[in-house]
Enzyme design. Structure first.
Site, short mmCIF file in Angstrom:
data_model
loop_
_atom_site.label_atom_id
_atom_site.label_comp_id
_atom_site.label_asym_id
_atom_site.label_seq_id
_atom_site.Cartn_x
_atom_site.Cartn_y
_atom_site.Cartn_z
N LYS A 1 26.62 -4.41 -1.54
CA LYS A 1 28.08 -4.42 -1.57
C LYS A 1 28.66 -3.72 -0.34
O LYS A 1 29.83 -3.38 -0.33
CB LYS A 1 28.59 -3.74 -2.84
CG LYS A 1 28.10 -4.38 -4.11
CD LYS A 1 28.57 -3.57 -5.32
CE LYS A 1 27.84 -3.99 -6.58
NZ LYS A 1 27.91 -2.96 -7.61
N HIS B 1 4.90 5.88 11.61
CA HIS B 1 4.40 5.71 10.24
C HIS B 1 3.39 6.85 10.04
O HIS B 1 2.18 6.64 10.06
CB HIS B 1 3.75 4.33 10.11
CG HIS B 1 3.43 3.90 8.71
ND1 HIS B 1 3.57 4.71 7.60
CD2 HIS B 1 2.97 2.71 8.23
CE1 HIS B 1 3.21 4.03 6.51
NE2 HIS B 1 2.84 2.82 6.87
N ARG C 1 0.79 -1.21 0.00
CA ARG C 1 0.00 0.00 0.00
C ARG C 1 0.83 1.28 0.00
O ARG C 1 0.60 2.19 -0.80
CB ARG C 1 -0.92 0.05 1.24
CG ARG C 1 -2.12 -0.82 1.16
CD ARG C 1 -2.45 -1.38 2.52
NE ARG C 1 -1.47 -2.40 2.81
CZ ARG C 1 -1.65 -3.69 2.51
NH1 ARG C 1 -2.78 -4.07 2.04
NH2 ARG C 1 -0.69 -4.56 2.73
N THR C 2 1.81 1.36 0.91
CA THR C 2 2.53 2.62 1.08
C THR C 2 3.35 2.94 -0.16
O THR C 2 3.32 4.07 -0.66
CB THR C 2 3.42 2.55 2.34
OG1 THR C 2 2.64 2.04 3.41
CG2 THR C 2 3.97 3.91 2.71
N ARG D 1 11.34 3.87 3.76
CA ARG D 1 10.91 2.87 4.76
C ARG D 1 12.13 2.08 5.15
O ARG D 1 12.91 1.65 4.29
CB ARG D 1 9.84 1.95 4.18
CG ARG D 1 9.55 0.78 5.11
CD ARG D 1 8.35 -0.03 4.72
NE ARG D 1 7.12 0.71 4.99
CZ ARG D 1 5.91 0.15 4.92
NH1 ARG D 1 5.77 -1.11 4.59
NH2 ARG D 1 4.84 0.87 5.19
N1 CP Z 1 -0.25 -0.13 5.98
C1 CP Z 1 0.95 -0.33 5.38
O1 CP Z 1 1.95 0.31 5.69
O2 CP Z 1 0.93 -1.29 4.40
P1 CP Z 1 2.20 -1.73 3.52
O3 CP Z 1 3.19 -2.39 4.47
O4 CP Z 1 1.65 -2.68 2.49
O5 CP Z 1 2.79 -0.50 2.91
#
Ligand code: CP
Length: 312
Positions: free
Chosen positions: A82, A132, A54-55, A104
């Site tokens: 590396k 998040h 999703r993100t 992320r």
């Molecule tokens: N909710 C969320 O962060 O989903 P993903 O890990 O699929 O990005």
């Protein structure tokens, strides 16, 4: 703000500005021509060191709909393999004049550290169990649209709170907006320190759900349990899985949320997840695109007003 690293530094007014702009992007995204020039000429790079559906997809779509040049770094085949460090990778992208870096990372604090080293705007797409922020913002927009307000609501966050950056960002945001947050789960997964954030803690799910407006379910984050206690899925579902009988303890018009990815039959009954009269899970995904568009648009306005000098 130069970056979006977490909910912690945001004021209630900041949160409202982002959500109000996101509303405009909801309208744009539902129209036939889903395009704006808000990020035209800017380069957005997405660096995901952890799995995402999703993100990552929504940040990519958000950037493209705003006219940015968007690149997804394939981290599995990058020079990190590396031995190049996270910071050297970021400095390399910085030298290519990236404007927006979406990151992320599995380690809490890694995104903050990176933001100190680059002169582009950094957006935290989830760091370890820390924050998040865009997830909490999209959850807030979903709640505001469903309930008509984002204050004085009773909101239950259920499940693996201990390992969840989604829970942490939501607890911070919902508290700032003057809601009452309840945390429900086994004591091993709901650390008592969370009471410091003003949240009420329950280990009995029926008691915790009594009279709430919003039920937010979370996945068991086994990848962060480091060999510690992992409950049996069958026992967990019996005590903490959201089924019709437990949901009946919440208000009759309570909405059901889940950030995804979802484990049906572990933390939530599949029929409840799919019940369009109760579940807003698909709307959360839709709001994710709009919120990420709003966040990047606002950071880009700052970049244009105060361009950063290139760091040595
Ligand atoms: N909710 C969320 O962060 O989903 P993903 O890990 O699929 O990005």
């Amino acid at each position: 703000h130069r970056h979006l690293l977490g909910i912690e530094p945001l004021s209630p007014a900041d949160i409202t500005i982002i959500l109000d702009l996101a509303e405009q992007y909801v309208t744009l995204n539902r129209s036939a021509r889903k395009h704006s020039e808000a990020l035209a000429g800017l380069t957005q790079i997405n660096m995901f060191f952890e799995a995402s559906t999703r993100t990552q997809a929504s940040f990519e779509l958000a950037g493209k709909r705003l006219g940015a040049d968007v690149m997804n770094m394939a981290m599995q085949s990058s020079s990190l393999k590396k031995g190049e460090t996270l910071i050297d990778t970021a400095l390399t992208l910085n030298a290519m004049h990236a404007d927006l870096l979406v990151v992320r990372h599995p380690h809490s604090g890694a995104v903050d550290l990176l933001a100190q080293k680059v002169n582009c705007a950094v957006l935290n797409a989830g760091d370890g169990r820390h924050e998040h922020p865009t997830q909490a913002l999209l959850d807030a927009l979903t709640i505001r649209r469903a309930k008509g307000r984002l204050h004085r609501l009773n909101i239950a966050i259920c499940g693996d709170i201990a390992h969840s950056r989604v829970a942490r960002s939501n607890i911070l945001l919902l508290g700032k907006m003057e809601n009452r947050v309840r945390l429900i789960g086994p004591p091993t997964l709901v650390p008592s320190q969370f009471a410091e954030f003003g949240a009420e803690i329950y280990d009995d799910m029926r008691e915790g759900l009594n009279g709430v407006d919003v039920v937010m379910m979370l996945r068991l984050q086994k990848e962060r349990m480091d060999g510690g206690f992992i409950p049996s899925e069958r026992e967990y579902y019996h005590r903490y899985g959201l089924d019709a009988e437990k949901l009946a303890c919440a208000k009759p018009d309570a909405i059901v949320m889940h950030p995804g990815p979802m484990n049906r039959g572990v933390e939530i009954d599949g029929e409840i997840a799919d019940d369009i009269n109760r579940s807003v899970i698909q709307e959360q995904v839709e709001m994710g695109v709009a919120v990420r568009m709003a966040a990047m648009d606002l950071l880009a306005r700052n970049l244009r007003e105060a361009p950063q000098t290139v760091m040595a």
